[in-house]
Design an enzyme around this catalytic site. Sequence first.
Site, PDB file in Angstrom:
ATOM      1  CG  ASP A  68      -0.322  -0.454   2.498  1.00  0.00           C
ATOM      2  OD1 ASP A  68       0.921  -0.438   2.590  1.00  0.00           O
ATOM      3  OD2 ASP A  68      -1.064  -0.824   3.418  1.00  0.00           O
ATOM      4  CG  ASN A 137      -8.815  -1.933  12.198  1.00  0.00           C
ATOM      5  OD1 ASN A 137      -7.902  -2.592  11.711  1.00  0.00           O
ATOM      6  ND2 ASN A 137      -9.237  -0.803  11.655  1.00  0.00           N
ATOM      7  CG  HIS A 139      -5.802  -2.534   9.054  1.00  0.00           C
ATOM      8  ND1 HIS A 139      -5.856  -1.205   9.415  1.00  0.00           N
ATOM      9  CD2 HIS A 139      -4.519  -2.912   9.263  1.00  0.00           C
ATOM     10  CE1 HIS A 139      -4.662  -0.815   9.802  1.00  0.00           C
ATOM     11  NE2 HIS A 139      -3.843  -1.831   9.728  1.00  0.00           N
ATOM     12  CD  GLU A 144      -8.609   0.602   7.888  1.00  0.00           C
ATOM     13  OE1 GLU A 144      -8.765  -0.196   8.838  1.00  0.00           O
ATOM     14  OE2 GLU A 144      -7.772   1.528   7.909  1.00  0.00           O
TER      15      GLU A 144
HETATM   16  P1  PGA Z   1       2.221  -1.967  12.839  1.00  0.00           P
HETATM   17  O1  PGA Z   1       1.013  -1.916  11.799  1.00  0.00           O
HETATM   18  O2  PGA Z   1       3.203  -2.933  12.265  1.00  0.00           O
HETATM   19  O3  PGA Z   1       2.773  -0.570  12.869  1.00  0.00           O
HETATM   20  O4  PGA Z   1       1.645  -2.425  14.130  1.00  0.00           O
HETATM   21  C1  PGA Z   1       0.464  -3.105  11.361  1.00  0.00           C
HETATM   22  C2  PGA Z   1      -0.659  -2.812  10.410  1.00  0.00           C
HETATM   23  O5  PGA Z   1      -1.361  -1.805  10.599  1.00  0.00           O
HETATM   24  O6  PGA Z   1      -0.839  -3.584   9.453  1.00  0.00           O
END
Ligand code: PGA
Length: 243
Positions: A68, A137, A139, A144
């Site tokens: 992304d 959450n 995702h 999302e």
């Molecule tokens: P993080 O993010 O590695 O900063 O915890 C993970 C994500 O949002 O996929």
Amino acid sequence: MLHIHRLTSVDEVDRQAAGPLISALQRRPDTVLGLATGGTPIGLYRELIAAYTRGEISFAQAVTFNLDEYIGLSSEHPQSYRYYMEQNLFAHIDLPRERAFLPNGATSDLALACERYEQQLESYGYPDVQVLGIGHNGHIAFNEPADELQADTHVVQLTDTTIAANARFFTNPQEVPRQAITMGIASIMKAKTIVLIAKGSDKAAIIREALFGPIRTQCPASLLQLHPDLHVFVDSEAGSELP
Ligand code: PGA
């Protein structure tokens, strides 16, 4: 098929999670790697750089695709994912930049950028190994929780929780982009092997829900239960609620 690797330390998670990428590159120098950003994979990238520095792997023929990219940040912006990849991996290895793909979030024609990205993924046959983190959450990439999920690369509105979680990387929380381009769930599921990494007690509940809860679009990571070769690497904290 689900393989869970429960490890005692974060360092061990980084070392073990790098394993499938290192062996893929050793088997096939033109391996296609799917890469992720965020806090989680930085240690894995350190392991890849170390293996490269020791002469165990080369990226000279490799291809990489990132999951992304934010919309509206130039590639020189320190919080763009292109910049993150330069800092944390690309600048330290021999990967030709023309084969280091990220979605283009700095264009006026976002629909075309999404379409082109999916075509590029398709032309390289999708990643052999895809690295994934998981959001609190549920995702994956910027897919999302929602009533419906999109299959292919697309534009997303980020949720308030994701904006809040990512604000820690910005000097001014107002600067966090509200939109991003992300690979879709189907694009991610086309990877031959998936390496899902979670660290820390704050990921314990969501990693349990994703792997052992019902498969539902409100927890996008739960779709990974359907993947034929899913390797999950957790430290003892993130793995503390797993059966
Ligand atoms: P993080 O993010 O590695 O900063 O915890 C993970 C994500 O949002 O996929």
